[in-house]
Design an enzyme around this catalytic site. Structure first.
Site, short mmCIF file in Angstrom:
data_model
loop_
_atom_site.label_atom_id
_atom_site.label_comp_id
_atom_site.label_asym_id
_atom_site.label_seq_id
_atom_site.Cartn_x
_atom_site.Cartn_y
_atom_site.Cartn_z
N ASP A 30 48.72 -127.97 -1.33
CA ASP A 30 48.42 -127.96 -2.64
C ASP A 30 48.75 -129.66 -2.88
O ASP A 30 49.81 -130.13 -2.38
CB ASP A 30 49.50 -127.32 -3.62
CG ASP A 30 49.11 -127.37 -5.06
OD1 ASP A 30 48.74 -126.24 -5.30
OD2 ASP A 30 49.26 -128.43 -5.54
N ILE A 31 47.79 -130.15 -3.70
CA ILE A 31 47.97 -131.71 -4.00
C ILE A 31 49.28 -131.96 -4.87
O ILE A 31 49.75 -133.14 -4.79
CB ILE A 31 46.68 -132.03 -4.86
CG1 ILE A 31 46.56 -133.63 -4.41
CG2 ILE A 31 46.87 -131.62 -6.36
CD1 ILE A 31 45.08 -133.85 -5.04
N ASN A 89 48.64 -116.53 -10.04
CA ASN A 89 48.57 -116.56 -11.43
C ASN A 89 47.22 -116.05 -11.60
O ASN A 89 45.97 -116.32 -10.95
CB ASN A 89 48.45 -118.23 -11.59
CG ASN A 89 49.96 -118.90 -11.33
OD1 ASN A 89 50.90 -118.33 -11.57
ND2 ASN A 89 50.06 -120.21 -11.10
N GLN A 96 47.44 -120.34 -14.86
CA GLN A 96 46.26 -120.65 -13.98
C GLN A 96 45.45 -121.82 -14.56
O GLN A 96 45.11 -121.88 -15.70
CB GLN A 96 45.46 -119.33 -13.85
CG GLN A 96 44.44 -119.65 -12.74
CD GLN A 96 43.19 -118.25 -12.58
OE1 GLN A 96 43.75 -117.21 -13.08
NE2 GLN A 96 42.43 -118.16 -11.67
N HIS A 102 43.35 -117.62 -6.14
CA HIS A 102 44.00 -118.21 -5.13
C HIS A 102 45.43 -118.02 -5.03
O HIS A 102 45.91 -117.76 -6.01
CB HIS A 102 43.83 -120.10 -5.33
CG HIS A 102 44.44 -120.28 -6.65
ND1 HIS A 102 43.65 -120.32 -7.81
CD2 HIS A 102 45.59 -120.89 -7.19
CE1 HIS A 102 44.37 -120.79 -8.71
NE2 HIS A 102 45.55 -121.13 -8.38
P1 AMP Z 1 47.00 -122.70 -10.63
O1 AMP Z 1 47.70 -123.42 -11.74
O2 AMP Z 1 47.72 -121.34 -10.47
O3 AMP Z 1 45.41 -122.55 -11.14
O4 AMP Z 1 46.87 -123.69 -9.63
C1 AMP Z 1 45.96 -124.58 -9.03
C2 AMP Z 1 46.39 -125.58 -8.24
O5 AMP Z 1 45.63 -126.25 -7.44
C3 AMP Z 1 47.78 -126.47 -8.74
O6 AMP Z 1 48.92 -126.07 -7.98
C4 AMP Z 1 47.08 -127.89 -8.34
O7 AMP Z 1 48.28 -128.91 -8.05
C5 AMP Z 1 45.96 -127.62 -7.26
N1 AMP Z 1 45.22 -128.44 -7.16
C6 AMP Z 1 44.17 -128.81 -7.91
N2 AMP Z 1 43.26 -129.62 -7.24
C7 AMP Z 1 43.69 -129.78 -5.97
C8 AMP Z 1 43.18 -130.39 -4.75
N3 AMP Z 1 41.85 -131.35 -4.90
N4 AMP Z 1 43.57 -130.19 -3.61
C9 AMP Z 1 44.80 -129.49 -3.57
N5 AMP Z 1 45.29 -128.78 -4.56
C10 AMP Z 1 44.77 -129.12 -5.51
#
Ligand code: AMP
Length: 116
Positions: A30-31, A89, A96, A102
């Site tokens: 996760d970023i 989520n 989400q 995911h």
């Molecule tokens: P959610 O809030 O459950 O939809 O989680 C989405 C997740 O994606 C968040 O924890 C973000 O930090 C992660 N995210 C968004 N863009 C990227 C990316 N380019 N690489 C890795 N993680 C990401």
């Protein structure tokens, strides 16, 4: 369905720290990590926006593969024995943000309960 950032990661059009990949599943760090270990595990197919779209008839095998990947990654990243949390989520109230199903794998620290 709108294109998501995860579709670009699957196609390797944008960089990601990939920790696991099979024919059907890909997982990357996760970023914006919320724990020392924070990995997102996603199917390569893009049609499932959230858990609400799961169809047992169509997705049972894929779901098994996602959770099996979680165990493999937890072992690989050293949190299998200490424990870890899997978060899925679904929809606005859950927080989400990305409409591509995911599983968050979080570990490497003691988790709080209830979650925020
Ligand atoms: P959610 O809030 O459950 O939809 O989680 C989405 C997740 O994606 C968040 O924890 C973000 O930090 C992660 N995210 C968004 N863009 C990227 C990316 N380019 N690489 C890795 N993680 C990401």
């Amino acid at each position: 369905m709108a294109e998501t950032i995860f579709a670009k990661i699957i196609r390797k059009e944008i960089p990601a720290q990939i920790v696991f990949e099979s024919d059907t599943v890909i997982a990357f760090k996760d970023i914006n990590p919320q724990a020392p270990v924070h990995v997102l595990i996603i199917p390569k197919i893009t049609e499932i926006e959230s858990a609400r779209d799961l169809d047992p008839g169509k997705h049972a095998k894929l779901l098994g593969e996602l959770y099996d990947a979680a165990n493999t990654i937890a072992k690989q990243l050293g949190v299998f024995e200490s424990g870890f949390r899997l978060v899925l989520n679904s929809g606005a109230d859950s927080g989400q943000e990305v409409p591509h199903i995911h599983i968050h794998l979080l570990g490497g620290r003691k988790m709080n309960w209830p979650p925020g």
